[in-house]
Design a protein around this motif. Structure first.
Motif, PDB file in Angstrom:
ATOM      1  N   ARG A 176       0.810  -1.222   0.000  1.00 56.33           N
ATOM      2  CA  ARG A 176       0.000   0.000   0.000  1.00 56.33           C
ATOM      3  C   ARG A 176       0.849   1.282   0.000  1.00 56.33           C
ATOM      4  O   ARG A 176       0.537   2.248  -0.697  1.00 56.33           O
ATOM      5  CB  ARG A 176      -0.902  -0.034   1.235  1.00 56.33           C
ATOM      6  CG  ARG A 176      -1.811   1.140   1.294  1.00 56.33           C
ATOM      7  CD  ARG A 176      -2.796   1.029   2.426  1.00 56.33           C
ATOM      8  NE  ARG A 176      -3.396   2.331   2.627  1.00 56.33           N
ATOM      9  CZ  ARG A 176      -4.183   2.653   3.628  1.00 56.33           C
ATOM     10  NH1 ARG A 176      -4.478   1.750   4.528  1.00 56.33           N
ATOM     11  NH2 ARG A 176      -4.667   3.851   3.735  1.00 56.33           N
ATOM     12  N   ALA A 195      -1.166   6.430   2.915  1.00 60.47           N
ATOM     13  CA  ALA A 195      -1.361   5.163   3.641  1.00 60.47           C
ATOM     14  C   ALA A 195      -1.848   5.434   5.061  1.00 60.47           C
ATOM     15  O   ALA A 195      -1.339   4.881   6.034  1.00 60.47           O
ATOM     16  CB  ALA A 195      -0.075   4.338   3.641  1.00 60.47           C
ATOM     17  N   GLU A 198      -5.647 -10.740  14.108  1.00 60.43           N
ATOM     18  CA  GLU A 198      -7.074 -10.867  14.444  1.00 60.43           C
ATOM     19  C   GLU A 198      -7.400 -12.239  15.017  1.00 60.43           C
ATOM     20  O   GLU A 198      -8.398 -12.407  15.719  1.00 60.43           O
ATOM     21  CB  GLU A 198      -7.930 -10.613  13.188  1.00 60.43           C
ATOM     22  CG  GLU A 198      -7.828  -9.196  12.626  1.00 60.43           C
ATOM     23  CD  GLU A 198      -6.619  -8.987  11.721  1.00 60.43           C
ATOM     24  OE1 GLU A 198      -5.884  -9.972  11.448  1.00 60.43           O
ATOM     25  OE2 GLU A 198      -6.398  -7.840  11.295  1.00 60.43           O
ATOM     26  N   CYS A 250      -4.005   5.426   8.363  1.00 58.71           N
ATOM     27  CA  CYS A 250      -4.817   4.462   9.101  1.00 58.71           C
ATOM     28  C   CYS A 250      -4.687   4.773  10.584  1.00 58.71           C
ATOM     29  O   CYS A 250      -4.106   5.802  10.947  1.00 58.71           O
ATOM     30  CB  CYS A 250      -4.369   3.036   8.783  1.00 58.71           C
ATOM     31  SG  CYS A 250      -2.638   2.755   9.104  1.00 58.71           S
ATOM     32  N   ASP A 307      -3.278  -3.274  16.639  1.00 48.30           N
ATOM     33  CA  ASP A 307      -3.082  -3.442  15.195  1.00 48.30           C
ATOM     34  C   ASP A 307      -3.548  -2.205  14.431  1.00 48.30           C
ATOM     35  O   ASP A 307      -4.232  -1.340  14.979  1.00 48.30           O
ATOM     36  CB  ASP A 307      -3.874  -4.668  14.705  1.00 48.30           C
ATOM     37  CG  ASP A 307      -3.407  -5.144  13.322  1.00 48.30           C
ATOM     38  OD1 ASP A 307      -2.372  -4.666  12.816  1.00 48.30           O
ATOM     39  OD2 ASP A 307      -4.098  -6.016  12.751  1.00 48.30           O
ATOM     40  N   LEU A 308      -3.174  -2.162  13.159  1.00 51.33           N
ATOM     41  CA  LEU A 308      -3.608  -1.074  12.279  1.00 51.33           C
ATOM     42  C   LEU A 308      -5.008  -1.357  11.759  1.00 51.33           C
ATOM     43  O   LEU A 308      -5.336  -2.506  11.433  1.00 51.33           O
ATOM     44  CB  LEU A 308      -2.671  -0.963  11.073  1.00 51.33           C
ATOM     45  CG  LEU A 308      -1.240  -0.542  11.356  1.00 51.33           C
ATOM     46  CD1 LEU A 308      -0.420  -0.592  10.075  1.00 51.33           C
ATOM     47  CD2 LEU A 308      -1.206   0.851  11.954  1.00 51.33           C
ATOM     48  N   ASP A 327      -7.887   0.286   8.947  1.00 53.55           N
ATOM     49  CA  ASP A 327      -8.207   1.305   7.940  1.00 53.55           C
ATOM     50  C   ASP A 327      -9.725   1.415   7.827  1.00 53.55           C
ATOM     51  O   ASP A 327     -10.360   2.242   8.461  1.00 53.55           O
ATOM     52  CB  ASP A 327      -7.536   0.928   6.618  1.00 53.55           C
ATOM     53  CG  ASP A 327      -7.812   1.937   5.529  1.00 53.55           C
ATOM     54  OD1 ASP A 327      -8.286   3.045   5.867  1.00 53.55           O
ATOM     55  OD2 ASP A 327      -7.586   1.634   4.345  1.00 53.55           O
ATOM     56  N   THR A 328     -10.350   0.534   7.044  1.00 49.97           N
ATOM     57  CA  THR A 328     -11.810   0.594   6.890  1.00 49.97           C
ATOM     58  C   THR A 328     -12.534  -0.065   8.071  1.00 49.97           C
ATOM     59  O   THR A 328     -13.717   0.173   8.278  1.00 49.97           O
ATOM     60  CB  THR A 328     -12.239  -0.146   5.615  1.00 49.97           C
ATOM     61  OG1 THR A 328     -11.811  -1.510   5.741  1.00 49.97           O
ATOM     62  CG2 THR A 328     -11.616   0.472   4.374  1.00 49.97           C
ATOM     63  N   GLY A 329     -11.855  -0.936   8.791  1.00 51.48           N
ATOM     64  CA  GLY A 329     -12.491  -1.684   9.881  1.00 51.48           C
ATOM     65  C   GLY A 329     -13.109  -2.989   9.384  1.00 51.48           C
ATOM     66  O   GLY A 329     -13.653  -3.762  10.175  1.00 51.48           O
ATOM     67  N   ASN A 330     -12.990  -3.257   8.084  1.00 46.83           N
ATOM     68  CA  ASN A 330     -13.614  -4.467   7.517  1.00 46.83           C
ATOM     69  C   ASN A 330     -13.015  -5.750   8.090  1.00 46.83           C
ATOM     70  O   ASN A 330     -13.745  -6.707   8.362  1.00 46.83           O
ATOM     71  CB  ASN A 330     -13.458  -4.495   5.987  1.00 46.83           C
ATOM     72  CG  ASN A 330     -14.336  -3.449   5.326  1.00 46.83           C
ATOM     73  OD1 ASN A 330     -15.290  -2.966   5.943  1.00 46.83           O
ATOM     74  ND2 ASN A 330     -14.019  -3.094   4.086  1.00 46.83           N
ATOM     75  N   THR A 331     -11.698  -5.748   8.269  1.00 46.73           N
ATOM     76  CA  THR A 331     -11.039  -6.967   8.771  1.00 46.73           C
ATOM     77  C   THR A 331     -11.500  -7.260  10.194  1.00 46.73           C
ATOM     78  O   THR A 331     -11.786  -8.408  10.537  1.00 46.73           O
ATOM     79  CB  THR A 331      -9.504  -6.825   8.716  1.00 46.73           C
ATOM     80  OG1 THR A 331      -9.143  -6.389   7.410  1.00 46.73           O
ATOM     81  CG2 THR A 331      -8.808  -8.130   9.027  1.00 46.73           C
TER      82      THR A 331
END
Ligand code: AMP
Length: 217
Positions: A10, A91, A146, A93, A159-160, A162-166
């Protein structure tokens, strides 16, 4: 010759347009080439393709004059010896504490309490929980953090996000934000002295490209 260390992924994807705005374009496609030293359209600039966590090390020791690395990686690089002249504002986050959605973090995260925390970012995790006056059993992981709260390896992860999807896909929630993260341009201090005539104009060009980039957003 200016040597610039860049990690694939990224950061590279978002850094290359900034370098292109400064008329630095790789001579080959970084995603396809297996070469680790890549020439550019400028005979005085070359790129090193290194692992993200190794970028500060190459720059600290002068194997690269400049590098691009995340604020997270820079925080973990505790041996110093680096300038960070420009925040590239790419990048972006957040570094967070996350746990299983059913875990009562607020009740557990009390001063003096003990928590098992898994992270790749051990320095950051240690400092964060020390500020909260908590004891942590720190478990160093290199990826897929995760999994740790899902398997009982740890109560929480750092952890990092970004979108929170993970996190969502794994039934985790962010319970605390530690810091916002973006990528920085870093420089070797000796190079800054010895190659100042070459590096200073380039750093100024990069800073100008960042301003244009952020103004557009
Ligand atoms: P997301 O699902 O968008 O929240 O992204 C989370 C995943 O991407 C996590 O595994 C993070 O470690 C990784 N990630 C997110 N942003 C970055 C970044 N700027 N640099 C490196 N890894 C990131």
């Amino acid at each position: 010759m200016i040597t610039l260390a860049l990690a694939k992924g990224r950061i590279q994807t978002e850094a290359l347009p900034l370098f292109a705005a400064c008329n630095i374009v790789p001579a080959e496609d970084l995603d396809r080439s297996r070469k680790l030293i890549i020439a550019t359209n400028r005979s005085d600039v070359r790129l090193l393709v290194v692992r993200a966590t190794d970028v500060p090390t190459y720059v600290q020791h002068g194997a690269a004059d400049l590098g691009v690395t995340g604020g997270d990686t820079l925080y973990e690089h505790t041996s110093g010896g680096l300038y960070s002249p420009v925040d590239l504002q790419i990048a972006k986050c957040r570094m967070v504490v996350a746990c299983h959605k059913d875990y009562d973090y607020a009740a557990a995260a009390q001063p003096g309490a003990r928590l098992a925390v898994a992270s790749k970012y051990v320095q950051l995790a240690r400092d964060h929980f020390a500020r909260k006056r908590m004891h942590i059993d720190l478990i160093k992981l290199y990826g897929s953090m995760e999994l740790a709260p899902l398997t009982g390896l740890a109560h929480a992860i750092v952890d990092l996000v970004d979108t929170g999807n993970t996190l969502r896909a794994n039934n985790l929630v962010a319970v605390e934000e530690i810091m916002s993260v973006s990528s920085k341009l870093i420089a070797n201090p000796a190079s800054m002295k010895l190659k100042r005539a070459m590096l200073q104009p380039l750093i100024e060009e990069i800073a100008a490209a960042v301003e244009q980039n952020t103004a557009r957003k």
